[in-house]
Design a protein around this motif. Structure first.
Motif, PDB file in Angstrom:
ATOM      1  N   GLN A   1       0.844  -1.193   0.000  1.00  0.00           N
ATOM      2  CA  GLN A   1       0.000   0.000   0.000  1.00  0.00           C
ATOM      3  C   GLN A   1       0.879   1.242   0.000  1.00  0.00           C
ATOM      4  N   ILE A   2       0.561   2.192  -0.892  1.00  0.00           N
ATOM      5  CA  ILE A   2       1.328   3.423  -1.014  1.00  0.00           C
ATOM      6  C   ILE A   2       0.453   4.601  -0.614  1.00  0.00           C
ATOM      7  N   HIS A   3       0.914   5.365   0.371  1.00  0.00           N
ATOM      8  CA  HIS A   3       0.229   6.579   0.820  1.00  0.00           C
ATOM      9  C   HIS A   3      -1.237   6.328   1.196  1.00  0.00           C
ATOM     10  N   LYS A   4      -1.527   5.107   1.633  1.00  0.00           N
ATOM     11  CA  LYS A   4      -2.891   4.757   2.043  1.00  0.00           C
ATOM     12  C   LYS A   4      -3.914   5.092   0.960  1.00  0.00           C
ATOM     13  N   LYS A   5      -3.465   4.938  -0.302  1.00  0.00           N
ATOM     14  CA  LYS A   5      -4.345   5.287  -1.419  1.00  0.00           C
ATOM     15  C   LYS A   5      -4.285   4.254  -2.540  1.00  0.00           C
ATOM     16  N   TYR A   6      -3.076   3.795  -2.840  1.00  0.00           N
ATOM     17  CA  TYR A   6      -2.893   2.853  -3.951  1.00  0.00           C
ATOM     18  C   TYR A   6      -2.359   1.524  -3.435  1.00  0.00           C
ATOM     19  N   ILE A   7      -2.727   0.457  -4.137  1.00  0.00           N
ATOM     20  CA  ILE A   7      -2.240  -0.888  -3.830  1.00  0.00           C
ATOM     21  C   ILE A   7      -1.416  -1.366  -5.017  1.00  0.00           C
ATOM     22  N   VAL A   8      -0.173  -1.762  -4.739  1.00  0.00           N
ATOM     23  CA  VAL A   8       0.729  -2.227  -5.790  1.00  0.00           C
ATOM     24  C   VAL A   8       0.809  -3.741  -5.730  1.00  0.00           C
ATOM     25  N   ASN A   9       0.572  -4.382  -6.860  1.00  0.00           N
ATOM     26  CA  ASN A   9       0.600  -5.844  -6.937  1.00  0.00           C
ATOM     27  C   ASN A   9       1.530  -6.259  -8.076  1.00  0.00           C
ATOM     28  N   PRO A  10       2.667  -6.940  -7.778  1.00  0.00           N
ATOM     29  CA  PRO A  10       3.588  -7.357  -8.843  1.00  0.00           C
ATOM     30  C   PRO A  10       2.970  -8.431  -9.736  1.00  0.00           C
ATOM     31  N   ILE A  11       3.243  -8.329 -11.030  1.00  0.00           N
ATOM     32  CA  ILE A  11       2.836  -9.364 -11.989  1.00  0.00           C
ATOM     33  C   ILE A  11       4.052  -9.697 -12.859  1.00  0.00           C
ATOM     34  N   LYS A  12       3.899 -10.661 -13.776  1.00  0.00           N
ATOM     35  CA  LYS A  12       5.034 -11.109 -14.572  1.00  0.00           C
ATOM     36  C   LYS A  12       5.612  -9.987 -15.423  1.00  0.00           C
ATOM     37  N   SER A  13       4.708  -9.190 -16.032  1.00  0.00           N
ATOM     38  CA  SER A  13       5.188  -8.165 -16.958  1.00  0.00           C
ATOM     39  C   SER A  13       5.568  -6.864 -16.270  1.00  0.00           C
ATOM     40  N   GLY A  14       5.286  -6.743 -14.959  1.00  0.00           N
ATOM     41  CA  GLY A  14       5.608  -5.508 -14.268  1.00  0.00           C
ATOM     42  C   GLY A  14       4.845  -5.395 -12.961  1.00  0.00           C
ATOM     43  N   MET A  15       3.931  -4.437 -12.890  1.00  0.00           N
ATOM     44  CA  MET A  15       3.137  -4.265 -11.682  1.00  0.00           C
ATOM     45  C   MET A  15       1.803  -3.622 -12.027  1.00  0.00           C
ATOM     46  N   VAL A  16       0.815  -3.895 -11.161  1.00  0.00           N
ATOM     47  CA  VAL A  16      -0.507  -3.286 -11.279  1.00  0.00           C
ATOM     48  C   VAL A  16      -0.697  -2.349 -10.094  1.00  0.00           C
ATOM     49  N   ILE A  17      -1.096  -1.114 -10.360  1.00  0.00           N
ATOM     50  CA  ILE A  17      -1.349  -0.122  -9.315  1.00  0.00           C
ATOM     51  C   ILE A  17      -2.853   0.127  -9.268  1.00  0.00           C
ATOM     52  N   VAL A  18      -3.474  -0.190  -8.133  1.00  0.00           N
ATOM     53  CA  VAL A  18      -4.922  -0.148  -7.989  1.00  0.00           C
ATOM     54  C   VAL A  18      -5.312   1.021  -7.082  1.00  0.00           C
ATOM     55  N   ASP A  19      -6.296   1.794  -7.494  1.00  0.00           N
ATOM     56  CA  ASP A  19      -6.885   2.831  -6.637  1.00  0.00           C
ATOM     57  C   ASP A  19      -7.872   2.140  -5.703  1.00  0.00           C
ATOM     58  N   GLN A  20      -7.568   2.114  -4.403  1.00  0.00           N
ATOM     59  CA  GLN A  20      -8.350   1.295  -3.478  1.00  0.00           C
ATOM     60  C   GLN A  20      -9.810   1.771  -3.361  1.00  0.00           C
ATOM     61  N   GLN A  21     -10.048   3.078  -3.423  1.00  0.00           N
ATOM     62  CA  GLN A  21     -11.417   3.570  -3.273  1.00  0.00           C
ATOM     63  C   GLN A  21     -12.259   3.216  -4.496  1.00  0.00           C
ATOM     64  N   ARG A  22     -11.741   3.466  -5.672  1.00  0.00           N
ATOM     65  CA  ARG A  22     -12.493   3.157  -6.893  1.00  0.00           C
ATOM     66  C   ARG A  22     -12.690   1.655  -7.055  1.00  0.00           C
ATOM     67  N   ALA A  23     -11.665   0.874  -6.688  1.00  0.00           N
ATOM     68  CA  ALA A  23     -11.786  -0.582  -6.799  1.00  0.00           C
ATOM     69  C   ALA A  23     -12.898  -1.102  -5.877  1.00  0.00           C
ATOM     70  N   HIS A  24     -12.925  -0.591  -4.641  1.00  0.00           N
ATOM     71  CA  HIS A  24     -13.955  -1.046  -3.712  1.00  0.00           C
ATOM     72  C   HIS A  24     -15.344  -0.603  -4.168  1.00  0.00           C
ATOM     73  N   GLN A  25     -15.437   0.576  -4.777  1.00  0.00           N
ATOM     74  CA  GLN A  25     -16.712   1.011  -5.329  1.00  0.00           C
ATOM     75  C   GLN A  25     -17.212   0.044  -6.386  1.00  0.00           C
ATOM     76  N   ARG A  26     -16.331  -0.411  -7.252  1.00  0.00           N
ATOM     77  CA  ARG A  26     -16.732  -1.358  -8.304  1.00  0.00           C
ATOM     78  C   ARG A  26     -17.188  -2.675  -7.708  1.00  0.00           C
ATOM     79  N   VAL A  27     -16.469  -3.173  -6.694  1.00  0.00           N
ATOM     80  CA  VAL A  27     -16.837  -4.448  -6.067  1.00  0.00           C
ATOM     81  C   VAL A  27     -18.205  -4.338  -5.396  1.00  0.00           C
ATOM     82  N   LEU A  28     -18.402  -3.287  -4.613  1.00  0.00           N
ATOM     83  CA  LEU A  28     -19.682  -3.116  -3.916  1.00  0.00           C
ATOM     84  C   LEU A  28     -20.822  -2.873  -4.900  1.00  0.00           C
ATOM     85  N   TYR A  29     -20.564  -2.099  -5.933  1.00  0.00           N
ATOM     86  CA  TYR A  29     -21.591  -1.778  -6.926  1.00  0.00           C
ATOM     87  C   TYR A  29     -22.145  -3.056  -7.569  1.00  0.00           C
TER      88      TYR A  29
END
Length: 625
Positions: free
Chosen positions: A444-472
């Motif tokens: 977690q970076i700055h309590k805002k983004y979540i970084v997840n390593p993958i084979k080709s690099g990394m995925v940076i997720v906006d935690q608020q928008r991601a949770h909105q999509r899941v709940l929606y």
């Protein structure tokens, strides 16, 4: 050669003027109520059918009109309020243009009944689309009754632009509240489709607010009062803890006329500086009395905007008055430099000397002695305790007892001890493989983004928008299949709303039940909730519903899918984890997994990206300088 410019017929000119005066049924309600107030009525009834599309009727017990005035009031630019242009800067009434009744009569069926106090008979007049149908003498009560039927009957295009009955009815309630608040000394009654919604007896201003917005409003109000040469301010503001997301309960009245003014609203917000959460709006009900010649009312078609001569002084006075009231009633923190006499040194100790504490030492105390005397400070002396046994005595016989217990439990083994055969490590039956690498961790970076390593690099997720999509998607699925899980409350929860908000909750009730809410009862001023969706905490219920009512205050979609979509978006926005919230590693992983299990993980419900992918090649380019 014929003239190109021609004078429009009166009925065409009236229809054009109606587009400026009458935008919806609420505009008719405003004009008729203000006319009743100007007629010095003490009892006004408003009767509405089908949100004003079928009928808008206002009955008052005011002065009434004679036969000639009854006919003349429907002419263009006919008014009893002004005589010359200078009167525009000394107005003490509501309507003064003289176009309202003419515009209304041009686009509706109008039936008027009126009688003056000193007259035995009154006048009954019928107009349809600016055409006089009949005018006759009738036996009528004192006052005037206007019945406006079939609004926009001759302009079907304008009628098609009207919103749903719920939206139009909400606009009518807004206009009714504005006039009723400005005149608490008048008895107002409001009927919609035969049902009485409001019955407001004559009262003071505070009681009128409570009657309109519910009994719980009384505890929210803080009085404001200020008298200056420029303006006189009186009314109420709400406590900061009752601030809402929407701006529904905000009323400015200048000389008993409702207005909208962003500059004065900013003065209120400045007074609440540091007391409100981000995005919250305070409620206020404020009367401003200013000299009529210092304002210009005739700058807007609906007369809801006013030009002040000295706005800067009004701003400063209003801001100070509200801030002073918040501090005076202990709502806002206040610095108090007055000395509290209770904290002063008592008089009898003024010249007294301080007592020096004494220390008592036991000269016979020896920490290495076998027997240590125990002190007992009962009274002024001490006594010796009984000699304690040596510490070695605590472990005497422990080994023998243990052997006895083992021998009793396992008699087949000798009491001397046990010997266990060690397991020999044999070679594996299968080929040894290199251990599987551990699952990639998230950060977690700055309590805002979540970084997840993958084979080709990394995925940076906006935690608020991601949770909105899941709940929606969760809420939308529950409402579609109508199989939402619900958690029952030990004690039912009571939430208080205004009548306008309650009507909106009643309309949304079925959709909210499908999300997991359980409504035990709905009363005139509150709802009782006995069950909640599994992902909604009890402390969040009021926030969720308040956000929902604020998002849908402009209208609830008519189709069920659009309604479910709006509710799911609003609840997801309220319940999603916010930026600045710390998430554990497990929570981060669950959020990322939940996002990529969604049907559309790329965007939030509000069409904003939820994550970005940063490839290794992109990082290499950053370092290739």
């Amino acid at each position: 050669m014929s003239s190109i410019i021609q004078k429009l017929p009166d009925h065409v000119a009236n229809q054009i003027a109606a587009g400026e005066v009458v935008q919806r049924p609420a505009s008719v309600v405003k004009e008729l109520l203000e006319n009743a107030v100007d007629a010095k009525a003490t009892d006004i009834k408003l009767i509405i059918k089908e949100a004003g599309k079928t009928l808008v009727q206002v009955i008052d017990n005011g002065m009434g009109m004679g036969e000639q005035d009854a006919r003349l009031c429907f002419e263009r630019h006919a008014t009893s309020k002004i005589r010359q242009a200078e009167d525009l800067f000394d107005l003490h009434t509501k309507g003064f243009r003289g176009e309202a009744l003419a515009s209304i009569a041009a686009i509706a069926h109008v039936e008027m009944k009126t009688r003056q106090d000193q007259q035995e008979l009154g006048t009954h007049l019928v107009i349809e689309g600016s055409k006089f149908v009949s005018q006759e003498v009738a036996v009528l009560p004192q006052g005037t009754s206007f019945a406006i039927k079939n609004l926009f009957f001759n302009i079907p295009a304008r009628r098609n632009f009207l919103k749903s009955d719920v939206v139009e009815h909400r606009h009518i309630i807004d206009e009714f509240q504005r006039v009723a608040l400005a005149h608490p000394q008048i008895h107002f009654t409001y009927y919609h489709n035969g049902e009485e919604l409001f019955n407001l007896p004559p009262s003071n201003f505070r009681q009128r607010i409570v009657n309109l917005f519910g009994g719980k409003t009384n505890e929210k109000l803080v009085p404001v009062k200020e008298e200056t040469e420029i303006v006189s301010i009186a009314g109420f503001v709400t406590k900061p803890e009752f601030a809402k997301k929407n701006r529904g309960e905000q009323f400015f009245f200048v000389n008993d006329r409702f207005i909208k003014n962003g500059y004065l609203h900013h003065a209120i917000m400045a007074a609440y500086e540091g007391l409100l959460k981000d995005g919250s709006q305070p409620g206020y009900f404020l009367f401003l009395q200013v000299p009529p010649h210092t304002i210009d009312i005739n700058i807007h078609p609906t007369k809801t905007e006013i030009k002040f001569d000295d706005e800067h002084s009004l701003y400063a006075i209003l801001r100070s008055a509200v801030k002073h009231s918040l501090g005076q009633f202990n709502v806002a923190p206040v610095l108090d430099f007055e000395r509290d006499p209770n904290l002063d040194t008592p008089y009898q100790y003024k010249d007294a000397e301080a007592t020096v504490p004494t220390i008592q030492i036991d000269g016979n105390f020896n920490p290495f002695a076998d027997e240590k005397p125990a002190k007992s400070y009962a009274g002024s002396g001490y006594r010796k305790a009984e000699p304690a046994a040596s510490w070695e005595s605590l472990y005497v016989g422990l080994k023998q007892d243990t052997e006895t217990i083992v021998g009793e439990e396992l008699p087949e083994f000798p009491s001397a001890g046990f010997q266990f055969e060690s397991e020999a490590v044999t070679t594996s039956l299968f080929e040894e493989h290199e251990a599987e690498p551990a699952a990639s961790k998230t950060y977690q970076i700055h309590k805002k983004y979540i970084v997840n390593p993958i084979k080709s690099g990394m995925v940076i997720v906006d935690q608020q928008r991601a949770h909105q999509r899941v709940l929606y998607e969760q809420f939308l699925t529950n409402m579609t299949v109508q199989q939402a899980a619900s958690q029952q409350l030990l004690f039912p929860l009571e939430l208080y709303f205004s009548p306008n908000e309650l009507s909106l909750v009643a309309e949304l009730k079925d959709a909210l039940v499908n999300t997991g809410f359980v409504f035990e009862a709905m009363h005139a001023d509150r709802v009782v909730i006995s069950g909640l969706p599994v992902n909604v905490a009890e402390s969040e219920v009021s926030i969720v519903l308040e956000q929902l009512l604020g998002d849908l205050q402009d209208g609830v979609p008519e189709s069920s899918f659009s309604q479910n979509d709006s509710i799911a978006k609003s609840m997801a926005k309220s319940l999603a984890v916010k930026t600045g919230t710390y998430l554990t590693e497990k929570e981060q992983e669950n959020l990322v997994n939940g996002l990529f299990a969604c049907k559309e993980p790329n965007v939030s419900p509000f069409q904003k990206p939820t994550f970005i992918t940063l490839r290794v090649e992109d990082l290499d380019k950053k370092f290739a300088l």
